[in-house]
Write a protein that holds these residues in place. Structure first.
Motif, PDB file in Angstrom:
ATOM      1  N   VAL A 186      -5.306  -8.858   1.722  1.00 56.60           N
ATOM      2  CA  VAL A 186      -4.264  -8.352   0.997  1.00 56.60           C
ATOM      3  C   VAL A 186      -4.784  -7.984  -0.236  1.00 56.60           C
ATOM      4  O   VAL A 186      -4.238  -6.969  -1.009  1.00 56.60           O
ATOM      5  CB  VAL A 186      -3.534  -9.817   0.668  1.00 56.60           C
ATOM      6  N   LEU A 187      -5.913  -8.688  -1.170  1.00 49.55           N
ATOM      7  CA  LEU A 187      -6.169  -8.282  -2.400  1.00 49.55           C
ATOM      8  C   LEU A 187      -6.965  -6.845  -2.267  1.00 49.55           C
ATOM      9  O   LEU A 187      -6.933  -6.156  -3.310  1.00 49.55           O
ATOM     10  CB  LEU A 187      -7.258  -9.302  -2.869  1.00 49.55           C
ATOM     11  N   THR A 188      -7.325  -6.376  -1.126  1.00 49.35           N
ATOM     12  CA  THR A 188      -7.978  -5.164  -1.108  1.00 49.35           C
ATOM     13  C   THR A 188      -7.076  -4.128  -1.133  1.00 49.35           C
ATOM     14  O   THR A 188      -7.173  -3.180  -1.679  1.00 49.35           O
ATOM     15  CB  THR A 188      -8.771  -4.998   0.326  1.00 49.35           C
ATOM     16  N   SER A 189      -5.822  -4.471  -0.513  1.00 51.58           N
ATOM     17  CA  SER A 189      -4.828  -3.345  -0.436  1.00 51.58           C
ATOM     18  C   SER A 189      -4.169  -3.303  -1.781  1.00 51.58           C
ATOM     19  O   SER A 189      -3.788  -2.362  -2.219  1.00 51.58           O
ATOM     20  CB  SER A 189      -3.662  -4.055   0.587  1.00 51.58           C
ATOM     21  N   LEU A 190      -4.020  -4.569  -2.369  1.00 54.02           N
ATOM     22  CA  LEU A 190      -3.571  -4.617  -3.901  1.00 54.02           C
ATOM     23  C   LEU A 190      -4.331  -3.793  -4.891  1.00 54.02           C
ATOM     24  O   LEU A 190      -3.739  -2.957  -5.608  1.00 54.02           O
ATOM     25  CB  LEU A 190      -3.302  -6.074  -4.437  1.00 54.02           C
ATOM     26  N   GLY A 191      -5.697  -4.023  -4.544  1.00 51.37           N
ATOM     27  CA  GLY A 191      -6.509  -3.321  -5.538  1.00 51.37           C
ATOM     28  C   GLY A 191      -6.365  -1.590  -5.337  1.00 51.37           C
ATOM     29  O   GLY A 191      -6.256  -0.855  -6.266  1.00 51.37           O
ATOM     30  N   MET A 192      -6.104  -1.328  -4.114  1.00 53.21           N
ATOM     31  CA  MET A 192      -5.733   0.148  -3.766  1.00 53.21           C
ATOM     32  C   MET A 192      -4.605   0.791  -4.635  1.00 53.21           C
ATOM     33  O   MET A 192      -4.503   1.658  -5.129  1.00 53.21           O
ATOM     34  CB  MET A 192      -6.134   0.454  -2.315  1.00 53.21           C
ATOM     35  N   ARG A 193      -3.461  -0.082  -4.321  1.00 51.14           N
ATOM     36  CA  ARG A 193      -2.597   0.182  -4.706  1.00 51.14           C
ATOM     37  C   ARG A 193      -2.377   0.388  -6.405  1.00 51.14           C
ATOM     38  O   ARG A 193      -1.765   1.087  -7.076  1.00 51.14           O
ATOM     39  CB  ARG A 193      -1.093  -1.001  -4.414  1.00 51.14           C
ATOM     40  N   LEU A 194      -2.976  -0.772  -6.962  1.00 53.44           N
ATOM     41  CA  LEU A 194      -2.996  -0.696  -8.506  1.00 53.44           C
ATOM     42  C   LEU A 194      -3.815   0.485  -8.914  1.00 53.44           C
ATOM     43  O   LEU A 194      -3.598   0.888 -10.135  1.00 53.44           O
ATOM     44  CB  LEU A 194      -3.911  -1.995  -8.892  1.00 53.44           C
TER      45      LEU A 194
END
Length: 86
Positions: free
Chosen positions: A1-9
């Motif tokens: 989840v945090l990896t996906s969040l990092g990409m979105r951010l």
């Protein structure tokens, strides 16, 4: 989840970043990172190992946020975020 969040951010528009901050996203990230930093002083190697992975992902998320002025302003205006990152 945090990896996906990092990409979105790192790729979302300023409006999305502001919504994320207004919904408490940066505050949650700050609280999670602060808790992991506090726990890292304890001697449970297994917990520290998984905690370090999460900590790295959170730092990556902050890094993505800090790569533009809007994200920088949002992090700077979030209570304890700068203090936690230092």
């Amino acid at each position: 989840v945090l990896t996906s969040l990092g990409m979105r951010l790192g790729h979302e528009l300023v409006g999305w970043l502001k919504d994320f901050a207004n919904l408490g996203g940066i505050n949650q990230m700050t609280n999670m990172l602060a808790a992991l930093i506090k726990k890292s002083g304890k001697k449970d190697a297994a917990a520290n190992s998984s905690g370090n992975t999460v900590k790295k992902e959170l730092i990556n998320c902050f890094s993505k946020l800090l790569n533009n002025k809007a994200g920088l302003d949002l992090v700077a205006s979030t209570e304890k975020a700068v203090e936690t990152l230092l």
